[in-house]
Scaffold this motif. Structure first.
Motif, PDB file in Angstrom:
ATOM      1  N   ARG A   1       0.840  -1.195   0.000  1.00 55.51           N
ATOM      2  CA  ARG A   1       0.000   0.000   0.000  1.00 55.51           C
ATOM      3  C   ARG A   1       0.874   1.243   0.000  1.00 55.51           C
ATOM      4  NH1 ARG A   1      -5.205  -0.055   0.483  1.00 55.51           N
ATOM      5  NH2 ARG A   1      -5.339   2.034   1.321  1.00 55.51           N
ATOM      6  N   LEU A   2       0.441   2.225  -0.755  1.00 58.71           N
ATOM      7  CA  LEU A   2       1.023   3.561  -0.660  1.00 58.71           C
ATOM      8  C   LEU A   2       0.257   4.217   0.482  1.00 58.71           C
ATOM      9  CD1 LEU A   2       1.163   4.556  -4.431  1.00 58.71           C
ATOM     10  CD2 LEU A   2       2.906   3.404  -3.052  1.00 58.71           C
ATOM     11  N   LEU A   3       0.907   4.424   1.607  1.00 58.08           N
ATOM     12  CA  LEU A   3       0.219   4.891   2.807  1.00 58.08           C
ATOM     13  C   LEU A   3       0.097   6.406   2.870  1.00 58.08           C
ATOM     14  CD1 LEU A   3       2.001   2.453   5.273  1.00 58.08           C
ATOM     15  CD2 LEU A   3      -0.336   2.270   4.388  1.00 58.08           C
ATOM     16  N   LEU A   4       1.176   7.089   2.618  1.00 54.61           N
ATOM     17  CA  LEU A   4       1.209   8.551   2.650  1.00 54.61           C
ATOM     18  C   LEU A   4       2.132   9.028   1.554  1.00 54.61           C
ATOM     19  CD1 LEU A   4       1.837   9.062   6.483  1.00 54.61           C
ATOM     20  CD2 LEU A   4      -0.315   9.479   5.292  1.00 54.61           C
ATOM     21  N   GLY A   5       1.841  10.175   1.011  1.00 56.05           N
ATOM     22  CA  GLY A   5       2.740  10.735   0.020  1.00 56.05           C
ATOM     23  C   GLY A   5       2.265  12.076  -0.474  1.00 56.05           C
ATOM     24  N   GLY A   6       3.177  12.790  -1.074  1.00 57.94           N
ATOM     25  CA  GLY A   6       2.817  14.067  -1.651  1.00 57.94           C
ATOM     26  C   GLY A   6       4.050  14.807  -2.138  1.00 57.94           C
TER      27      GLY A   6
ATOM     28  N   THR B   1      -1.609  -0.776  -3.807  1.00 59.80           N
ATOM     29  CA  THR B   1      -2.855  -0.023  -3.783  1.00 59.80           C
ATOM     30  C   THR B   1      -2.654   1.294  -3.032  1.00 59.80           C
ATOM     31  OG1 THR B   1      -3.590  -1.126  -1.766  1.00 59.80           O
ATOM     32  CG2 THR B   1      -4.294  -2.100  -3.849  1.00 59.80           C
ATOM     33  N   ALA B   2      -3.547   2.219  -3.267  1.00 60.86           N
ATOM     34  CA  ALA B   2      -3.542   3.504  -2.568  1.00 60.86           C
ATOM     35  C   ALA B   2      -4.985   3.941  -2.395  1.00 60.86           C
ATOM     36  CB  ALA B   2      -2.777   4.554  -3.368  1.00 60.86           C
ATOM     37  N   GLY B   3      -5.246   4.692  -1.369  1.00 54.55           N
ATOM     38  CA  GLY B   3      -6.577   5.268  -1.241  1.00 54.55           C
ATOM     39  C   GLY B   3      -7.237   4.903   0.072  1.00 54.55           C
ATOM     40  N   PRO B   4      -8.441   5.387   0.224  1.00 59.78           N
ATOM     41  CA  PRO B   4      -9.275   6.037  -0.778  1.00 59.78           C
ATOM     42  C   PRO B   4      -8.821   7.467  -1.074  1.00 59.78           C
ATOM     43  CG  PRO B   4     -10.416   5.998   1.327  1.00 59.78           C
ATOM     44  CD  PRO B   4      -9.138   5.243   1.518  1.00 59.78           C
ATOM     45  N   LEU B   5      -8.985   7.837  -2.313  1.00 59.19           N
ATOM     46  CA  LEU B   5      -8.669   9.179  -2.782  1.00 59.19           C
ATOM     47  C   LEU B   5      -9.879   9.737  -3.514  1.00 59.19           C
ATOM     48  CD1 LEU B   5      -5.195   8.402  -4.385  1.00 59.19           C
ATOM     49  CD2 LEU B   5      -5.577   9.659  -2.280  1.00 59.19           C
TER      50      LEU B   5
END
Length: 141
Positions: free
Chosen positions: A72-77, A108-112
């Motif tokens: 999972r992509l947990l946090l990012g920016g 996976t990432a999200g929910p976005l």
């Protein structure tokens, strides 16, 4: 940012979290934190509801994280003034390389929110929405 990602990585249990920070000069301008997707395992333990299930899950968490088949992509920016310069792409490439090394089949990432910069970026990189989530919003007056 560097300190927090280093701390999370060192204290995540079995080294299950991995993070990257992008810098321009000395200034951090982007970051990404990944981890194994233990959702399927957590579902097996009923979401950790109940004292016995919670204790059993806590006991096995490290082993389950190492056996995870997806991440999972947990946090990012990336800071808004630095978007469009390839920083997010380089961070994502590093995360995907880590995913391959970890033996994950997918990430996976999200929910976005579909209109969010993160969702637009991921779609531009070839990711596709796998589920739909209802997002709720309420103004506080």
């Amino acid at each position: 940012v560097d300190f927090l990602l280093g701390w999370y990585t060192a204290h995540s249990g079995a080294g299950s979290l991995r993070g990257w920070v992008a810098h321009i000069g000395e200034r951090p301008v982007g970051y990404l934190l990944t981890g194994p997707d233990v959702g399927p395992s957590l579902k097996t333990f009923g979401g950790g509801r109940g004292l016995l299930r919670r204790a059993l899950y806590a006991q096995l968490r490290g082993r389950l994280a190492r056996r995870a088949r997806r991440g999972r992509l947990l946090l990012g920016g990336v800071l808004p003034e630095h978007r469009g310069q390839g920083i997010g792409k380089r961070l994502l490439d590093a995360a995907l390389e880590h995913a391959r090394e970890a033996g994950w089949d997918s990430v996976t990432a999200g929910p976005l929110a579909r209109s969010s910069p993160g969702a637009q970026f991921l779609e531009a990189q070839g990711a596709r929405a796998g589920q739909r989530f209802q997002l709720f919003h309420r103004d506080i007056v």
